[in-house]
Write a protein that holds these residues in place. Structure first.
Motif, PDB file in Angstrom:
ATOM      1  N   SER A  35      35.667  10.671 -80.040  1.00 26.11           N
ATOM      2  CA  SER A  35      35.884  10.497 -78.600  1.00 26.11           C
ATOM      3  C   SER A  35      37.134  11.218 -78.115  1.00 26.11           C
ATOM      4  CB  SER A  35      35.975   9.013 -78.256  1.00 26.11           C
ATOM      5  OG  SER A  35      37.037   8.409 -78.964  1.00 26.11           O
ATOM      6  N   ALA A  42      29.763   7.943 -76.696  1.00 26.10           N
ATOM      7  CA  ALA A  42      30.230   6.546 -76.623  1.00 26.10           C
ATOM      8  C   ALA A  42      30.347   5.970 -78.025  1.00 26.10           C
ATOM      9  CB  ALA A  42      29.275   5.707 -75.770  1.00 26.10           C
ATOM     10  N   HIS A  62      28.134   8.086 -72.813  1.00 23.06           N
ATOM     11  CA  HIS A  62      28.741   7.488 -71.631  1.00 23.06           C
ATOM     12  C   HIS A  62      27.946   7.858 -70.383  1.00 23.06           C
ATOM     13  CE1 HIS A  62      32.267   5.770 -73.430  1.00 23.06           C
ATOM     14  NE2 HIS A  62      32.636   6.917 -73.961  1.00 23.06           N
TER      15      HIS A  62
END
Length: 552
Positions: A35, A42, A62
């Motif tokens: 990330s 995600a 996301h």
């Protein structure tokens, strides 16, 4: 972008100041460190470990980077990776359906038709010792409601995802060039990155991999409608990113110290301003015809009637003006690189010259069992040719045949038999004579194949690769010898990795142009330089046109 694709096939390219190993590990990780650069990601997990080069992965994305009111997406993909001899890494993705990860209520399951990364080393420049080129390719159906502008929305979302290449570049501006993420999966920790070989070079006994999930059952004709990823048609190419020439950096310099480009597809000339532009398609065609004419001249002493008999007896037709699909011809030798005279000192490969054997016939057979020792059967082209020669003496002196029978197992077993002939005595070719007279151990350690997908989807090109392979060390080969021939029965089913790659190729077979070269590896000064035994160009083979094998 590839025109005509729905969803569109897109590629992003960038230079990252890091080692290929570091970028490979960073792209492969599914932990929290991902990330830091992957703004889409995600969370993710490995659902199933298949073998040392592939697994099944679930990724969730996301929503903040997606269009307004669009539900979050997730993917279940088969992930496959390998390291090439030049230090490049290839990572391939293709969506699958998996019983351990069914679609979830809060997510819409997108479908990745094909895609992945190619991470290639670059020479140092501008004070940066570690540089690599990162190519990121995607063909994704994001599963919108179908509207007239769905393809445009797919394109916008895919382009956003491709910005991860730029994110990687920015990420390594604050990380060391040899950075390794802390959350590497156990399989990758055990992977010897520096010594990892392409999977076709390894003989493994692992379960068969179904690369396309539920969609693998489609016929080759259906793949056209499904838009296989990078079909190499004239109107479908990346104009801004030409394909790298595999041999541009390996050629020996000419007498003036300049390197000579011999790739017919990469031939260029300098204009008056010093710029470089590609030669026209007509010039490329002329070059190919010149190569074929030169090859024809090397066999001008052969008996033309006998050769025509061989070609007619084979079940696969020869390429001609009236036959341009599901046929064969000799491939141009200059597209292959082999060991030169001084390879043991300089480790340089040179452009191959015309093969010493003539490609005279091919069989494309199907059966419910393995078809071994084809050359011994009375109906075989070799036996037909020899019987004809006994009736008409003095036409071809002392012919010797080299037969390669590639067997692809399954509910229906397919056999591709390639026939090569030489009229000179074997004693004129030391390395070939040692191969024919030697034992199976010597043969397995020296018989080499160089593959090349001339036209076909990107995912197939990357799966097959261009690396020469010692077939006998990866697959089981049964040898049959006689006074006038040697036959090699190559069992693709003896390696599940090779079988998985070939099954992928079979799915796209009618859209492929496959070029192969066969040779005996030279390991000593006396045996060098290497020379090609024969080449083969298979054009859009059709499974439906395979002929039932005649009984023994």
């Amino acid at each position: 972008m590839i025109r005509g694709e729905d969803p569109p096939a897109l590629m992003g390219v960038g230079v990252v100041f890091a080692t290929c190993e570091s970028v490979f590990q960073t792209v492969m990780t599914l932990g929290s460190s991902r990330s830091e650069w992957d703004f889409c990601y995600a969370k993710g997990r490995v659902i199933e470990h298949i073998d040392g080069h592939s697994d099944i992965v679930h990724k969730q994305f996301h929503t903040h980077w997606l269009p307004w009111r669009m539900k979050p997406r997730d993917l279940v993909v088969h992930r496959y990776w390998r390291r090439e001899d030049d230090g490049s890494y290839v990572i391939l993705y293709k969506s699958v359906k998996h019983e351990k990860c069914r679609p979830r209520r809060k997510f819409v399951r997108a479908w990745l038709k094909s895609g992945g990364y190619v991470i290639s080393p670059l020479p140092p420049q501008g004070g940066f010792q570690h540089r690599c080129a990162v190519k990121h390719i995607l063909t994704v159906d994001w599963k919108h409601f179908k509207t007239p502008w769905s393809s445009s929305k797919d394109r916008v979302i895919t382009l956003k995802v491709l910005e991860r290449v730029a994110a990687l570049r920015e990420f390594y501006k604050v990380k060391p060039a040899d950075y390794m993420p802390t959350s590497i999966s156990p399989d990758l920790r055990r992977l010897d990155v520096a010594g990892c070989k392409p999977p076709l070079l390894q003989k493994e006994n692992i379960p068969e991999v179904h690369l396309c999930g539920a969609e693998v059952a489609r016929s080759p004709e259906d793949n056209i409608a499904g838009q296989s990823m990078f079909r190499q048609l004239a109107e479908e190419e990346f104009f801004d990113v030409p394909e790298d020439s595999a041999w541009d950096t390996e050629l020996e310099p000419d007498l003036d110290g300049r390197r000579e480009s011999t790739d017919p597809d990469e031939t260029s000339d300098e204009d008056q301003n010093g710029g470089v532009h590609k030669l026209s398609a007509a010039a490329t065609i002329v070059k190919r015809f010149q190569g074929m004419a030169a090859q024809k001249r090397t066999h001008q002493d052969d008996d033309e009637d006998g050769i025509e008999l061989l070609a007619r007896e084979g079940t696969l037709p020869k390429s001609s003006g009236c036959c341009t699909t599901s046929c064969y011809e000799s491939a141009e030798a200059s597209i292959f690189l082999i060991r030169g005279k001084h390879y043991l000192q300089d480790r340089k490969k040179v452009v191959a010259k015309d093969p010493v054997m003539q490609f005279v016939a091919a069989d494309w057979l199907k059966s419910n069992k393995r078809e071994d020792h084809l050359a011994s059967r009375p109906s075989n082209p070799v036996q037909q040719f020899l019987a004809n020669q006994r009736k008409i003496e003095g036409r071809v002196q002392d012919p010797f045949f080299f037969i390669i029978n590639i067997q692809v197992p399954g509910s229906t077993t397919y056999s591709l038999a390639l026939y090569y002939m030489i009229t000179q005595p074997l004693s004129d070719f030391l390395i070939l004579e040692n191969f024919v007279r030697g034992d199976d151990r010597h043969r397995n350690a020296s018989f080499k194949l160089i593959p090349h997908i001339a036209k076909g989807p990107w995912i197939v090109k990357q799966s097959v690769g261009k690396t020469a392979c010692l077939i006998g060390e990866a697959l089981e080969i049964t040898y049959h010898t006689d006074k006038n021939y040697i036959e090699l029965d190559v069992d693709i089913g003896s390696s599940s990795v090779a079988k998985g790659v070939v099954n992928l190729v079979l799915g796209y077979l009618s859209n492929l142009v496959i070029e192969l070269a066969f040779l005996i590896q030279a390991n000593t000064e006396e045996e060098l330089p290497e020379y090609l035994l024969g080449t083969c160009r298979l054009v859009n083979l059709d499974i439906a046109k395979a002929i039932p094998a005649r009984p023994e």
